[in-house]
Design a protein around this motif. Structure first.
Motif, PDB file in Angstrom:
ATOM      1  N   GLN A  78       0.822  -1.214   0.000  1.00  0.00           N
ATOM      2  CA  GLN A  78       0.000   0.000   0.000  1.00  0.00           C
ATOM      3  C   GLN A  78       0.860   1.270   0.000  1.00  0.00           C
ATOM      4  OE1 GLN A  78      -3.189  -0.480  -0.443  1.00  0.00           O
ATOM      5  NE2 GLN A  78      -2.925  -2.693  -0.234  1.00  0.00           N
ATOM      6  N   ILE A 408      -4.589  -0.098   3.987  1.00  0.00           N
ATOM      7  CA  ILE A 408      -5.543  -0.097   2.874  1.00  0.00           C
ATOM      8  C   ILE A 408      -6.418   1.150   2.939  1.00  0.00           C
ATOM      9  CG2 ILE A 408      -7.575  -1.251   1.920  1.00  0.00           C
ATOM     10  CD1 ILE A 408      -6.259  -3.922   2.656  1.00  0.00           C
ATOM     11  N   PHE A 411      -4.379   4.318   1.987  1.00  0.00           N
ATOM     12  CA  PHE A 411      -4.144   4.426   0.545  1.00  0.00           C
ATOM     13  C   PHE A 411      -5.428   4.825  -0.176  1.00  0.00           C
ATOM     14  CE2 PHE A 411      -3.926   2.866  -3.785  1.00  0.00           C
ATOM     15  CZ  PHE A 411      -2.710   3.400  -4.201  1.00  0.00           C
TER      16      PHE A 411
END
Length: 423
Positions: A78, A408, A411
């Motif tokens: 990420q 996650i 990002f």
């Protein structure tokens, strides 16, 4: 072994009129490096006095220590360089590997001046990135660094000597309104059952700088001293000397939690270390002679996460009213996309403190509070839209350092913001 199509550069950028040298790491994007539309993200960690190498090696860089006890770096799936160039700057000088030969006492305005000069020096050394969209990003005390730097860039651009292509900013768990922060911390602790139901915080609600409020905070810290304030559901590493001298420990906590006696905060030398945080792997890595050689830094400098705790030369004076004034001014420009995001497990800069800041700024709500969803349609947190291209976002389950706790989710925030996509 994965083949990588990007390069990493490291060295010093100097301000010639003061003999200061700032260590930087520049990571090329995994996208087309000759495309001027690829964003450039300048990343600043907070403190004041904490190193942006934490962002590089623990949060958003391409190779990170994924866990606190990892002994080697891993590829970060990420990494923010998937979609942007990344410039990590150790600022002010005296932080990390940066040089502060004049023993300067820093303040918010001066730091912004220096950061602008360093950015100009970066463009002189890397002119091919001058036209790329620039984004300012960071966390914690970067809530002060970033708006002031944005203001300096706007005024620089108004001179029409050259133009820095600033497009927006992303601030995570940002310290903006220090006057209200101690109250937010106590309210957050009560809401999350970290303090007893009958714990009385009214003294702080009446007067945050009163002696009674100081007693309230001291009692709260005694109760929560084995809870990681940066991630209330995370692990707490601690030092035995916290127990040996409780008064010294309480004095240190006053600085960590940014409690102040007036509108000015003075940060000087501290020895305790950051509460509950363990970064031996990063510290050992960066103090390895071979790594220092690779990074082209001064081998005589011992790297610490936060210079204010180890470098007696580092001194910083904060001016909260100035930060709020400039933040309002930057928002009023209505030029830049602004994302304020908070991990909802952080008690140092709680999400409700950022919300209080937004209420103080009297912005119009353009999109009511609602959930947003990330990978596999999972709840990422909540978001609210405001006038002047500003958005507020919470990140579910993340602490003070969102890209470390929720890679996650972090990002996702980056991608949606950089490219103007809906949450």
């Amino acid at each position: 072994m994965k083949d990588f199509n990007f390069s990493i550069f490291s060295g010093y950028l100097s301000i010639t009129d003061s003999n200061q040298s700032f260590h930087y790491v520049f990571v090329q994007s995994q996208l087309n490096n000759k495309d001027n539309s690829v964003p450039l993200v300048l990343w600043l960690n907070g403190g004041p006095g904490c190193s942006s190498m934490i962002g590089f090696l623990q949060e958003i860089g391409p190779f990170v220590f994924l866990n606190d006890d990892d002994e080697s770096l891993s590829y970060n799936e990420q990494s923010w360089n998937r979609v942007a160039h990344l410039l990590f700057l150790e600022s002010p000088s005296g932080v990390g590997f940066s040089h502060n030969p004049l023993n300067i006492t820093f303040n918010d305005s001066q730091t912004a001046d220096h950061n602008l000069k360093v950015l100009q020096e970066f463009y002189s050394n890397y002119p091919e990135y001058q036209k790329n969209p620039l984004w300012l990003a960071g966390e914690s005390y970067a809530g002060a660094y970033i708006p002031l730097l944005a203001q300096k860039i706007k005024k620089f651009n108004d001179l029409e000597v050259a133009v820095i292509n600033l497009q927006g900013m992303m601030i995570g768990n940002g310290i903006t309104n220090l006057t209200h922060l101690p109250i937010s911390q106590l309210v957050y602790q009560k809401q999350h059952q970290l303090l007893p139901p009958n714990f009385d915080i009214s003294a702080c609600e009446k007067n945050v700088t009163s002696e009674d409020c100081k007693d309230v905070n001291s009692n709260a810290w005694r109760i929560t001293k084995r809870i990681n304030p940066y991630d209330i559901y995370g692990y707490c590493y601690y030092e035995e000397k916290e127990v040996e001298d409780e008064q010294e420990w309480l004095s240190e906590m006053k600085q960590f939690m940014l409690i102040h006696d007036d509108n000015i905060i003075q940060v000087t030398n501290h020895e305790l270390g950051v509460p509950c945080v363990q970064i031996d792997n990063i510290q050992n890595y960066l103090n390895d002679i071979q790594i220092k050689t690779y990074l082209h830094v001064d081998e005589s400098i011992q790297w610490f996460m936060c210079s204010r705790y180890h470098n007696k030369q580092f001194k910083y004076v904060s001016d909260p009213p100035l930060v709020m004034k400039v933040l309002q001014e930057v928002i009023n420009y209505d030029l830049y996309t602004i994302l304020l995001y908070n991990g909802d497990a952080d008690s140092v800069v709680p999400w409700l403190d950022t919300l209080q800041t937004l209420q103080t700024l009297n912005l119009s709500i353009t999109e009511e509070w609602r959930p947003y969803y990330v990978k596999n349609n999972q709840l990422g947190g909540y978001t609210q839209g405001y006038s002047n291209k500003l958005r507020f976002v919470t990140v579910r389950g993340a602490g003070h350092m969102v890209p470390q706790n929720e890679r996650i989710g972090a990002f996702y925030l980056l991608n949606q913001t950089l490219f103007g996509q809906a949450f």
